[in-house]
Design a protein around this motif. Structure first.
Motif, PDB file in Angstrom:
ATOM      1  N   LEU A 135       0.832  -1.208   0.000  1.00  9.79           N
ATOM      2  CA  LEU A 135       0.000   0.000   0.000  1.00  9.79           C
ATOM      3  C   LEU A 135       0.868   1.259   0.000  1.00  9.79           C
ATOM      4  O   LEU A 135       0.521   2.248  -0.656  1.00  9.79           O
ATOM      5  N   GLN A 136       1.996   1.232   0.689  1.00  7.54           N
ATOM      6  CA  GLN A 136       2.931   2.365   0.669  1.00  7.54           C
ATOM      7  C   GLN A 136       3.448   2.599  -0.745  1.00  7.54           C
ATOM      8  O   GLN A 136       3.556   3.744  -1.190  1.00  7.54           O
ATOM      9  N   LEU A 148       0.733   4.172  -2.748  1.00 10.71           N
ATOM     10  CA  LEU A 148       0.600   5.572  -2.348  1.00 10.71           C
ATOM     11  C   LEU A 148       1.669   6.435  -3.020  1.00 10.71           C
ATOM     12  O   LEU A 148       1.367   7.515  -3.550  1.00 10.71           O
ATOM     13  N   GLU A 149       2.907   5.966  -3.026  1.00 10.75           N
ATOM     14  CA  GLU A 149       3.987   6.713  -3.684  1.00 10.75           C
ATOM     15  C   GLU A 149       3.744   6.829  -5.186  1.00 10.75           C
ATOM     16  O   GLU A 149       3.968   7.877  -5.778  1.00 10.75           O
ATOM     17  N   GLU A 189       0.866   6.741  -6.719  1.00 14.68           N
ATOM     18  CA  GLU A 189      -0.268   7.635  -6.939  1.00 14.68           C
ATOM     19  C   GLU A 189       0.138   9.095  -6.764  1.00 14.68           C
ATOM     20  O   GLU A 189      -0.398   9.969  -7.439  1.00 14.68           O
ATOM     21  N   ALA A 190       1.073   9.363  -5.848  1.00 16.09           N
ATOM     22  CA  ALA A 190       1.514  10.734  -5.581  1.00 16.09           C
ATOM     23  C   ALA A 190       2.446  11.254  -6.675  1.00 16.09           C
ATOM     24  O   ALA A 190       2.505  12.457  -6.920  1.00 16.09           O
ATOM     25  N   LEU A 211     -11.365   6.410  -5.658  1.00 14.86           N
ATOM     26  CA  LEU A 211     -10.864   6.170  -4.308  1.00 14.86           C
ATOM     27  C   LEU A 211     -11.973   6.370  -3.273  1.00 14.86           C
ATOM     28  O   LEU A 211     -12.087   5.600  -2.319  1.00 14.86           O
TER      29      LEU A 211
END
Length: 186
Positions: free
Chosen positions: A61-62, A65-66, A68-69, A80
């Motif tokens: 998930l991390q 997240l990276e 997606e950012a 989302l």
């Protein structure tokens, strides 16, 4: 997880200082290295170095997240938000299964397309003429695969809806008001 698979899996330990230690290479690695393991289809498990708690999902998930950012996100804010709304919802388990099956169907389509195009462009630059020729040959096949994908997705949704209806019937079937309403309708 069976013991043979667990033994062949790469073990990564996460220490309190947030560092990741790859036991196979006996070295510290970064989240980017873990991402590369995913891209290379390496099987691995991330565990807390002190408690042995499985942290694999958290690390994945991390990475998401990276991703997606940075760059172009895969999920819109609306998508989302919809996913978040399913947490704690009666359909949470079914939605996860539905998404997983759809991703697998999409991967299968990609693999079929890649397999059918092998040898078509090997060793040659991919010109506009070759692309047109490829699409003339592959277009109908791609339409068929997408139709199959849409049909599979529809069937998965119908199964999910049927499961929900059955769960509802089982849950409310014992209440007397459902039987009284049936009598009042006659």
């Amino acid at each position: 997880m069976n013991s043979a698979k667990k033994a062949s899996e790469r073990l990564i330990k996460k220490y309190p200082n947030r560092r990741l230690y790859d036991t196979q290479t006996s070295s510290y690695i970064t989240l980017s290295d873990v991402k590369q393991l995913v891209l290379d289809n390496e099987e691995f498990t991330v565990v807390d170095a002190k408690t042995d708690e499985d942290l694999t999902r958290s690390i994945l998930l991390q990475i998401i997240l990276e991703e997606e950012a940075n760059g172009t996100p895969m999920f819109s804010s609306s998508a989302l938000s919809q996913i978040i709304r399913y947490y704690g919802h009666a359909m949470q388990g079914m939605m996860g299964s539905y998404l997983e099956k759809n991703i697998q169907a999409f991967i299968d389509i990609q693999n079929k397309l890649a397999e059918s195009s092998k040898g078509f462009y090997e060793g040659k630059p991919f010109s506009q003429e070759m692309w047109t020729q490829f699409m003339n040959v592959q277009g109908p096949m791609m339409q068929g695969m997408m139709s199959n994908y849409i049909e599979q997705s529809k069937n998965l949704f119908m199964q999910m809806q049927e499961q929900m209806q059955n769960q509802t019937k089982n849950m409310f079937g014992t209440f007397p008001f459902t039987q009284n309403n049936d009598k009042n309708k006659k």
